[in-house]
Design a protein around this motif. Structure first.
Motif, short mmCIF file in Angstrom:
data_model
loop_
_atom_site.label_atom_id
_atom_site.label_comp_id
_atom_site.label_asym_id
_atom_site.label_seq_id
_atom_site.Cartn_x
_atom_site.Cartn_y
_atom_site.Cartn_z
N ARG A 54 85.58 -31.75 2.30
CA ARG A 54 85.07 -31.86 0.93
C ARG A 54 85.43 -30.64 0.09
O ARG A 54 85.06 -30.56 -1.08
N GLY A 55 86.08 -29.65 0.71
CA GLY A 55 86.48 -28.46 -0.04
C GLY A 55 85.34 -27.48 -0.25
O GLY A 55 85.42 -26.58 -1.08
N GLU A 56 84.26 -27.62 0.55
CA GLU A 56 83.11 -26.72 0.36
C GLU A 56 83.23 -25.45 1.19
O GLU A 56 82.56 -24.46 0.91
N ARG A 137 95.86 -32.56 5.37
CA ARG A 137 96.75 -33.63 4.90
C ARG A 137 95.91 -34.72 4.20
O ARG A 137 96.26 -35.22 3.14
N LEU A 138 94.80 -35.06 4.84
CA LEU A 138 93.92 -36.08 4.25
C LEU A 138 93.38 -35.60 2.91
O LEU A 138 93.38 -36.33 1.91
N LYS A 139 92.95 -34.34 2.89
CA LYS A 139 92.38 -33.77 1.67
C LYS A 139 93.40 -33.76 0.54
O LYS A 139 93.09 -34.06 -0.60
N SER A 140 94.65 -33.44 0.88
CA SER A 140 95.68 -33.35 -0.17
C SER A 140 96.02 -34.73 -0.73
O SER A 140 96.53 -34.86 -1.83
N ARG A 141 95.74 -35.77 0.05
CA ARG A 141 96.10 -37.11 -0.40
C ARG A 141 94.99 -37.80 -1.17
O ARG A 141 95.22 -38.75 -1.89
N VAL A 142 93.76 -37.37 -0.90
CA VAL A 142 92.61 -38.14 -1.39
C VAL A 142 91.77 -37.32 -2.35
O VAL A 142 91.30 -36.24 -2.00
#
Ligand SMILES: Cc1cc2nc3c(=O)[nH]c(=O)nc-3n(C[C@H](O)[C@H](O)[C@H](O)COP(=O)(O)OP(=O)(O)OC[C@H]3O[C@@H](n4cnc5c(N)ncnc54)[C@H](O)[C@@H]3O)c2cc1C
Length: 393
Positions: A54-56, A137-142
């Motif tokens: 979640r980028g926290e 990778r998931l974070k960069s895509r979503v």
């Protein structure tokens, strides 16, 4: 204790690191080398589906120990180093950079994600979740407005689905199970988790199989049961893990129930070789039988036991296995023996945020597990009931 002894640990997860830590803490003075295929020093894996996704929290908050700890404790980490074989006769671990001789070896190779065998499922653009790279990778895509299909309603699938939804994505979770974790935790818990996922805006397709996945318009089309398809820019498999037992198997170590057989002090069937963490099928003294579990805390415990024994101390596994799962703001805390239950007693309670419950799991009238949401008292007391084989409360 042999001061010239060389201990080589294969795997830089919680099992491997805690073996090194415990060895030093118990006064072990030999040389310690920790080989890890990953490009990072040991780090916390649980946040990868939670705060990190979640980028926290950032990458700098993930390491389990600072680089200085390795120097201060004279533990030599060799990252980006894959062990290809364990040669018991020569007592060496074979790597691309040459042989690494050992006196004692600790296998802590963990698990790897399973890709379900459906047409299109082998596409490398379908993501899995185990490492920092996977989560990044998931974070960069979503992000806001992205579409995602998460396959699987185990903890990885549920946690990731909630986190991605919290990132603003439109998430569909597809699972064979009729309710999330129904088989493992029972119908009542499955219904609660279902409610939580829906509350976070996750669209659920339960009790249905993924039949195939095709690339379409820069994304994917996921065929589910009943001829329906779900389109999404990203697909994540949260479809289980398999223990990385190849090195152990090829070295002729005893394997049972998919795990490397150990005694309760984490000794394998081969002299001088220990195994810890997700890969083991280890004896537990309280259970009176072997356990196969894939939990963070138990990998730490196994490592601690192996490290202590290697330093000449005594330690054995006798605590009940357990884990926490955090889906957004909802936390489940759990202790249970592996091997299932035949009765689940669901008890609704009054909790601080309104919702709280405990489930007691029994087998032939004996308490074999407890799961609590917002009832720490039951979680804390429940462990002892499980370990002492008390009657089902
Ligand atoms: C995203 C995610 C979230 C999770 N959340 C939770 C949670 O909330 N609670 C919980 O209890 N559990 C959780 N788990 C499970 C938990 O992380 C595992 O049970 C735990 O990491 C197992 O530790 P381990 O040391 O056995 O292996 P791993 O952590 O898998 O580490 C194994 C290491 O060995 C390395 N390796 C493997 N083969 C080789 C080789 N041949 N040569 C060199 N190195 C090798 C790997 O690269 C890796 O670094 C989570 C798992 C994931 C993936």
């Amino acid at each position: 204790m042999n001061l010239n002894e060389r201990i080589v640990i294969v795997g830089g997860g919680p099992g491997g690191l805690s073996a090194a830590q415990a060895y030093r803490e118990a006064g072990g003075r030999g040389e310690v080398i920790l080989l890890s295929a990953e490009s990072y020093l040991p780090y916390e894996r649980p946040p990868l589906t939670k705060e990190f996704l979640r980028g926290e929290v950032g990458r700098d908050e993930l390491p389990m120990q600072e680089a200085a700890w390795f120097e201060e404790n004279n533990v030599e980490p060799r990252i980006a180093t894959t062990v290809n074989a364990l040669d018991r006769e020569r007592r060496v671990l074979e790597t691309e950079d040459g042989d690494v001789p050992y006196d004692t070896c600790v296998l802590a190779t963990g698990s790897e994600p399973i890709r379900i065998p459906v047409p299109g499922g082998e596409d490398p653009d379908i993501l899995v979740m185990r490492t920092i790279e996977n989560s990044e990778r998931l974070k960069s895509r979503v992000g806001e407005g992205s579409t995602v299909v998460v396959v699987g309603s185990g903890f990885i699938g549920c946690e990731a689905a909630v986190s991605l939804s919290m990132r603003g994505a439109r998430v569909t979770l597809v699972s064979q199970e009729e309710g999330p974790q129904k088989q493992r935790l029972g119908e009542d818990v499955a219904r609660r988790i279902e409610g939580w996922l829906e509350g976070y805006g996750v669209d659920l397709r339960l009790g249905t199989n993924v039949e195939g996945i095709e690339r379409r318009d820069g994304g994917f089309e996921v065929a589910v049961g009943g001829g329906e398809t779900v389109s999404a820019g990203t697909v994540l498999f949260g479809t289980g893990v398999s223990p990385r037992t190849r090195l152990a198997r090829e070295a002729g170590l005893e394997i049972e129930e998919g795990g490397v057989v150990t005694d309760s002090s984490m000794r394998t069937s081969a002299p001088g070789i220990f195994a810890v963490g997700d890969i083991v099928y280890a004896m537990n003294e309280s259970a009176g039988r072997r356990q196969k579990v894939e939990h963070w805390g138990d990998a730490l415990t196994h490592g601690r036991i192996a490290g202590t024994v290697l330093a000449g101390g005594e330690a054995s596994w006798d605590s009940a296995p357990g884990f926490w799962s955090v889906m957004g703001e909802k936390t489940l805390k759990y202790w249970a023996w592996s091997g299932g239950w035949d009765e689940a007693r669901f008890v609704d309670k009054d909790g601080p945020d309104g919702e709280a419950f405990t489930v007691w799991y029994g087998k032939e009238g004996v308490c074999v597990g407890v799961l609590a949401h917002n009832v720490d008292e039951d979680y804390n007391n429940g462990r002892e009931l499980v370990e002492q084989k008390s009657p089902l409360p």
